[in-house]
Design a protein around this motif. Structure first.
Motif, PDB file in Angstrom:
ATOM      1  N   TYR A 114      10.976   3.151   8.065  1.00  0.00           N
ATOM      2  CA  TYR A 114       9.521   3.066   8.034  1.00  0.00           C
ATOM      3  C   TYR A 114       8.965   4.415   7.589  1.00  0.00           C
ATOM      4  O   TYR A 114       9.602   5.445   7.773  1.00  0.00           O
ATOM      5  CB  TYR A 114       8.950   2.666   9.401  1.00  0.00           C
ATOM      6  N   PRO A 115       7.763   4.417   7.024  1.00  0.00           N
ATOM      7  CA  PRO A 115       7.145   5.676   6.620  1.00  0.00           C
ATOM      8  C   PRO A 115       6.411   6.304   7.800  1.00  0.00           C
ATOM      9  O   PRO A 115       6.157   5.643   8.812  1.00  0.00           O
ATOM     10  CB  PRO A 115       6.152   5.238   5.541  1.00  0.00           C
ATOM     11  N   HIS A 116       6.052   7.572   7.659  1.00  0.00           N
ATOM     12  CA  HIS A 116       5.217   8.206   8.677  1.00  0.00           C
ATOM     13  C   HIS A 116       3.828   7.571   8.700  1.00  0.00           C
ATOM     14  O   HIS A 116       3.205   7.465   9.751  1.00  0.00           O
ATOM     15  CB  HIS A 116       5.070   9.708   8.416  1.00  0.00           C
ATOM     16  N   ALA A 117       3.351   7.175   7.520  1.00  0.00           N
ATOM     17  CA  ALA A 117       2.018   6.572   7.439  1.00  0.00           C
ATOM     18  C   ALA A 117       1.933   5.695   6.200  1.00  0.00           C
ATOM     19  O   ALA A 117       2.736   5.799   5.278  1.00  0.00           O
ATOM     20  CB  ALA A 117       0.960   7.664   7.387  1.00  0.00           C
ATOM     21  N   ARG A 118       0.918   4.852   6.191  1.00  0.00           N
ATOM     22  CA  ARG A 118       0.640   4.008   5.037  1.00  0.00           C
ATOM     23  C   ARG A 118      -0.876   3.971   4.872  1.00  0.00           C
ATOM     24  O   ARG A 118      -1.603   3.759   5.835  1.00  0.00           O
ATOM     25  CB  ARG A 118       1.206   2.609   5.243  1.00  0.00           C
ATOM     26  N   SER A 162       2.704   5.431  11.764  1.00  0.00           N
ATOM     27  CA  SER A 162       3.738   4.813  12.582  1.00  0.00           C
ATOM     28  C   SER A 162       3.774   5.562  13.911  1.00  0.00           C
ATOM     29  O   SER A 162       3.187   6.635  14.037  1.00  0.00           O
ATOM     30  CB  SER A 162       5.095   4.937  11.885  1.00  0.00           C
ATOM     31  N   GLY A 163       4.473   5.034  14.897  1.00  0.00           N
ATOM     32  CA  GLY A 163       4.580   5.719  16.183  1.00  0.00           C
ATOM     33  C   GLY A 163       5.110   7.134  16.013  1.00  0.00           C
ATOM     34  O   GLY A 163       6.088   7.345  15.301  1.00  0.00           O
ATOM     35  N   VAL A 164       4.459   8.090  16.657  1.00  0.00           N
ATOM     36  CA  VAL A 164       4.820   9.506  16.553  1.00  0.00           C
ATOM     37  C   VAL A 164       5.174  10.025  17.939  1.00  0.00           C
ATOM     38  O   VAL A 164       4.386   9.894  18.872  1.00  0.00           O
ATOM     39  CB  VAL A 164       3.650  10.343  15.976  1.00  0.00           C
ATOM     40  N   GLY A 165       6.352  10.608  18.049  1.00  0.00           N
ATOM     41  CA  GLY A 165       6.806  11.174  19.316  1.00  0.00           C
ATOM     42  C   GLY A 165       6.889  12.685  19.252  1.00  0.00           C
ATOM     43  O   GLY A 165       6.471  13.305  18.269  1.00  0.00           O
ATOM     44  N   PRO A 166       7.463  13.308  20.268  1.00  0.00           N
ATOM     45  CA  PRO A 166       7.521  14.770  20.350  1.00  0.00           C
ATOM     46  C   PRO A 166       8.709  15.419  19.649  1.00  0.00           C
ATOM     47  O   PRO A 166       8.827  16.641  19.633  1.00  0.00           O
ATOM     48  CB  PRO A 166       7.591  15.026  21.851  1.00  0.00           C
ATOM     49  N   PRO A 206       0.841  -1.200   0.000  1.00  0.00           N
ATOM     50  CA  PRO A 206       0.000   0.000   0.000  1.00  0.00           C
ATOM     51  C   PRO A 206       0.878   1.253   0.000  1.00  0.00           C
ATOM     52  O   PRO A 206       2.017   1.214   0.454  1.00  0.00           O
ATOM     53  CB  PRO A 206      -0.789  -0.104   1.309  1.00  0.00           C
ATOM     54  N   PRO A 207       0.355   2.351  -0.533  1.00  0.00           N
ATOM     55  CA  PRO A 207       1.150   3.583  -0.620  1.00  0.00           C
ATOM     56  C   PRO A 207       1.682   4.061   0.734  1.00  0.00           C
ATOM     57  O   PRO A 207       0.949   4.117   1.716  1.00  0.00           O
ATOM     58  CB  PRO A 207       0.169   4.608  -1.192  1.00  0.00           C
ATOM     59  N   ALA A 208       2.963   4.390   0.756  1.00  0.00           N
ATOM     60  CA  ALA A 208       3.609   4.927   1.956  1.00  0.00           C
ATOM     61  C   ALA A 208       3.626   6.443   1.860  1.00  0.00           C
ATOM     62  O   ALA A 208       3.671   7.005   0.766  1.00  0.00           O
ATOM     63  CB  ALA A 208       5.028   4.394   2.081  1.00  0.00           C
ATOM     64  N   PHE A 209       3.613   7.090   3.021  1.00  0.00           N
ATOM     65  CA  PHE A 209       3.613   8.547   3.059  1.00  0.00           C
ATOM     66  C   PHE A 209       4.717   9.030   3.987  1.00  0.00           C
ATOM     67  O   PHE A 209       4.873   8.528   5.096  1.00  0.00           O
ATOM     68  CB  PHE A 209       2.260   9.074   3.555  1.00  0.00           C
ATOM     69  N   HIS A 210       5.471  10.030   3.522  1.00  0.00           N
ATOM     70  CA  HIS A 210       6.520  10.658   4.317  1.00  0.00           C
ATOM     71  C   HIS A 210       6.190  12.139   4.443  1.00  0.00           C
ATOM     72  O   HIS A 210       6.097  12.842   3.445  1.00  0.00           O
ATOM     73  CB  HIS A 210       7.892  10.457   3.663  1.00  0.00           C
ATOM     74  N   SER A 211       6.044  12.625   5.656  1.00  0.00           N
ATOM     75  CA  SER A 211       5.701  14.026   5.920  1.00  0.00           C
ATOM     76  C   SER A 211       6.930  14.919   5.780  1.00  0.00           C
ATOM     77  O   SER A 211       8.039  14.527   6.141  1.00  0.00           O
ATOM     78  CB  SER A 211       5.144  14.156   7.344  1.00  0.00           C
ATOM     79  N   SER A 212       6.705  16.121   5.298  1.00  0.00           N
ATOM     80  CA  SER A 212       7.795  17.094   5.210  1.00  0.00           C
ATOM     81  C   SER A 212       7.902  17.937   6.483  1.00  0.00           C
ATOM     82  O   SER A 212       8.835  18.706   6.633  1.00  0.00           O
ATOM     83  CB  SER A 212       7.573  18.018   4.003  1.00  0.00           C
TER      84      SER A 212
END
Length: 141
Positions: free
Chosen positions: A21-25, A34-38, A6-12
């Motif tokens: 790993y991508p930010h999202a899929r 994916s897990g998001v921290g501070p 499935p399409p992966a997404f990387h945030s700028s």
């Protein structure tokens, strides 16, 4: 059978991943984050974290970390074509439930007052970077 992932997404705007790993899929109309921290993109200092000379946490501000995590989640959602209001499930990892849950829970209630996704909060021994909170989210698109 199609073996294309499935399409992966990387945030700028969100912090760079600490692994492969991508930010999202996106799968269908769902967006899995994916897990998001501070942490903040392009910056070594972590909001609300003070490290000693050995790189261990000497003190931290869970409130500052919560605000930063929620901001990062919003960045990823919006850049991927979703929205805060589309969150359907949030898993929260805290490294110190006893000390941090009350503050985290108060801030969570402010951010999620109008959007109330399912939520699970668990305590973990450690996270991959010197942080006290991480979110794993699922949203619709």
């Amino acid at each position: 059978m199609d073996k294309t992932p499935p399409p992966a997404f990387h945030s700028s705007q969100a912090p760079e991943p600490v692994g492969l790993y991508p930010h999202a899929r996106r799968v269908g109309n769902l967006l899995f984050l994916s897990g998001v921290g501070p942490r903040e993109r392009g910056v070594t200092e972590i909001p609300g974290v003070t490290l000693d000379a050995a790189g261990n946490i000497s003190s931290y501000d869970i409130e500052a970390q919560c605000h930063s995590v929620f901001k990062n989640v919003r960045h990823i959602l919006e850049e991927a074509g979703s929205a805060w209001e589309n969150l359907v499930d949030v898993t929260v990892f805290l490294t110190n439930m006893k000390a941090d849950f009350q503050t985290y829970n108060r801030l969570y209630a402010q951010y999620f007052q109008d959007c109330q996704p399912c939520r699970t909060t668990v305590e973990v021994n450690a996270l991959p970077t010197p942080i006290a909170i991480e979110l794993k989210c699922i949203a619709t698109i």
